[in-house]
Design an enzyme around this catalytic site. Structure first.
Site, PDB file in Angstrom:
ATOM      1  N   GLU A 261      39.704  -0.244  16.259  1.00 55.91           N
ATOM      2  CA  GLU A 261      40.950  -0.117  17.008  1.00 55.91           C
ATOM      3  C   GLU A 261      41.645   1.178  16.631  1.00 55.91           C
ATOM      4  OE1 GLU A 261      43.658  -3.357  16.568  1.00 55.91           O
ATOM      5  OE2 GLU A 261      42.100  -4.901  16.680  1.00 55.91           O
TER       6      GLU A 261
ATOM      7  N   GLU B  49      40.523  -8.099  11.798  1.00 55.57           N
ATOM      8  CA  GLU B  49      41.443  -7.534  10.809  1.00 55.57           C
ATOM      9  C   GLU B  49      41.651  -8.497   9.636  1.00 55.57           C
ATOM     10  OE1 GLU B  49      43.998  -4.264  13.249  1.00 55.57           O
ATOM     11  OE2 GLU B  49      44.925  -6.235  13.054  1.00 55.57           O
TER      12      GLU B  49
ATOM     13  N   ARG C 254      35.131  -4.114  24.407  1.00 54.41           N
ATOM     14  CA  ARG C 254      35.446  -5.088  23.348  1.00 54.41           C
ATOM     15  C   ARG C 254      36.324  -6.186  23.945  1.00 54.41           C
ATOM     16  NH1 ARG C 254      39.850  -5.037  19.216  1.00 54.41           N
ATOM     17  NH2 ARG C 254      39.086  -5.740  17.179  1.00 54.41           N
TER      18      ARG C 254
END
Length: 519
Positions: A415, A313, A222
């Site tokens: 994450e 996020e 990532r």
């Protein structure tokens, strides 16, 4: 991700402690072709050998008692003294093929080992550790290939005095489970190397961090993209270079668009300076053009992105205030602009939407219900889950399972991380640096970090209908290197995350990399 600081049971049976488990004794006449008494409802409380099950070792530490997951009773392992016990059931007359054992479990932690397993099935034994969860039940799975028409289902504890587990509602059925993503975020790597950072194998040989991660089992990387970072890193040029290295290792690539010049997270979604003052309509075009530009350049050099995050996020939306969740129709337009750009470059590239709400069922439902009702397009759901911020492991499983079922989409952990120590390797205070901040049952040690990753991966593997894709670790390569701090505008800033990397303070690969080999 960058964040600022932020009843033992009454039934005590006579016990024989300290017996080491060896090979199973001769199989009994209980052998059957289907699992018997998987819910432990046949005998009531206090049964030292539940119907259909055999015991070996400290047999007094294995018994049924009240308080089941689905019914009235459960299996428990417990003793006031150290104990080693196995509760097992032998199945014969099986049709060869793949099988999955599912169990609901709880554990107070502290054991030398506590796991369910499938063995004597003709292929290598398969185990799944019981996550530490003292209150909420967690579903775990273990899969195996049966090649000799038989299999032994085994529940094991090698425990210290006072340790306990509960197990209930076991099923054994055809099918298999696995995860396809064993990934980590390596966004910090290029800058680390430029500032003198080095990476070593566990034995101390200096090497390419990506090659070391690949050799441990990592299969997906990532990488974040900022629009115009103050330090010149994590822009298109650096992503192109890193993508070549990632693909050369045979890994897949996830590109994480922050749509900012710095960290985008639940507390900050700042419009890039180049887009400052742009109207909502212009911002939609900006998102499309930037997304298309980066991804098309990747495609042109033969490193097409396999997955893309449209935003990072984005609990409160992105490109504030135009794309705030207080204006869902505009946020939907921005997200769909990114989606359309991704698909214009490569229709096979998966588009993920990413929230930092791993244990927040209500918040995740609200967000994705709003997205769906506003026509937002997406292929995959990604959740950040840090156990010291985002709820219990049981909360995490509930949220993950619900998202997969409610929206009919694959899910993954975008994450997660865990510290292997608490002290700093530079002068900057670590994000997690106190024992009081840790998740109960998971110490800040290399073993605790490894256990955390395996248990999170087990929960993802257990998502029903094969919708659990896997996990990305954050950030595996962000060690303490002068000049590679958290603030791209400040070369003197430190790193508050080096105690959660996958390379130690001696730059050696840590044992937690073993989680990449999770099924």
């Amino acid at each position: 991700m960058f964040h600022p600081r932020r009843t033992l049971r009454a039934l005590l049976l006579p016990l024989t402690a300290g017996l080491a488990l060896t090979a199973l004794p001769a199989q009994t006449a209980q052998a059957a072709s289907t699992l018997t008494n998987g819910g432990f409802e046949s005998d009531g409380a206090g049964s030292a050998a539940p119907t259909g099950w055999s015991e070996y070792g400290s047999t007094g530490a294995s018994y049924s008692e009240s308080g089941g997951h689905g019914g009235s009773y459960r299996l428990s392992h417990y003793s006031a003294s150290a104990y080693t016990v196995e509760t097992y059931q032998y199945l014969s007359g099986l049709t060869n093929g793949n099988y999955t054992l599912t169990a609901w479990v709880r554990s107070g932690g502290g054991q030398n080992s506590a796991y369910i397993s499938l063995k004597n099935c003709g292929s290598s034994e398969q185990r799944t550790n019981l996550p530490v969860s003292a209150s909420g039940w967690i579903r775990v799975v273990t899969s195996i290939a049966v090649t000799n028409n038989q299999c032994t289902i085994s529940i094991n504890s090698d425990a210290n005095a006072g340790n306990w587990i509960n197990v209930d509602d076991l099923t054994f059925a055809s099918g298999s489970t696995s995860t396809s993503i064993k990934g980590s975020d390596v966004s910090s790597l290029a800058k680390s190397e430029a500032k003198g950072g080095t990476y070593k194998t566990s034995s101390g040989t200096t090497g390419d961090a990506l090659a070391i991660l690949k050799s441990a089992g990592q299969n997906y990387a990532r990488v974040k993209v900022w629009v115009n970072a103050a330090d010149g890193y994590n822009g298109k040029t650096q992503v192109l270079a890193l993508a070549k290295r990632i693909k050369a290792q045979g890994m897949k690539l996830l590109v994480d668009f922050h749509y900012s010049d710095t960290w985008a997270d639940p507390g900050a979604q700042t419009v890039p300076s180049a887009w400052s003052g742009h109207s909502y309509s212009q911002l939609k075009t900006d998102v499309y053009n930037h997304t298309y530009d980066v991804l098309n350049a990747l495609k042109a050099q033969g490193t097409t992105a396999d997955m893309v995050q449209v935003g990072n996020e984005i609990n409160g939306g992105m490109l504030w205030s135009a794309g705030s969740t207080s204006n869902w129709s505009q946020l939907a337009g921005l997200l769909n602009s990114g989606y359309d750009a991704v698909k214009a470059v490569s229709s096979s590239t998966q588009v993920a939407l990413h929230l930092a709400k791993g244990g927040d069922l209500t918040g995740t439902r609200w967000w994705f219900d709003s997205a769906v009702s506003n026509g937002v397009k997406f292929d995959v759901i990604g959740l950040s889950y840090y156990g010291y911020w985002h709820g219990s492991l049981a909360d995490f499983q509930t949220t993950l399972d619900d998202a997969a079922a409610r929206y009919g989409k694959p899910v993954f952990v975008a994450e997660t991380a865990y510290p292997f120590r608490l002290d700093s390797d530079d002068s900057f205070e670590n994000i997690i640096d106190l024992s009081s901040e840790l998740v109960s049952g998971y110490p800040a040690t290399t073993a605790g970090q490894t256990r955390w990753m395996n248990d999170v991966a087990s929960i993802v593997e257990a998502v029903p209908n094969g919708r659990g894709l896997g996990v990305f670790y954050w950030e595996s390569t962000w060690t303490a290197v002068t000049g590679n701090g958290w603030d791209p505008a400040d070369a003197t800033s430190g790193n508050g995350w080096e105690n959660q990397a996958l390379f130690g303070y001696d730059d050696k690969a840590l044992p937690a990399m073993a989680w990449f080999s999770h099924r």
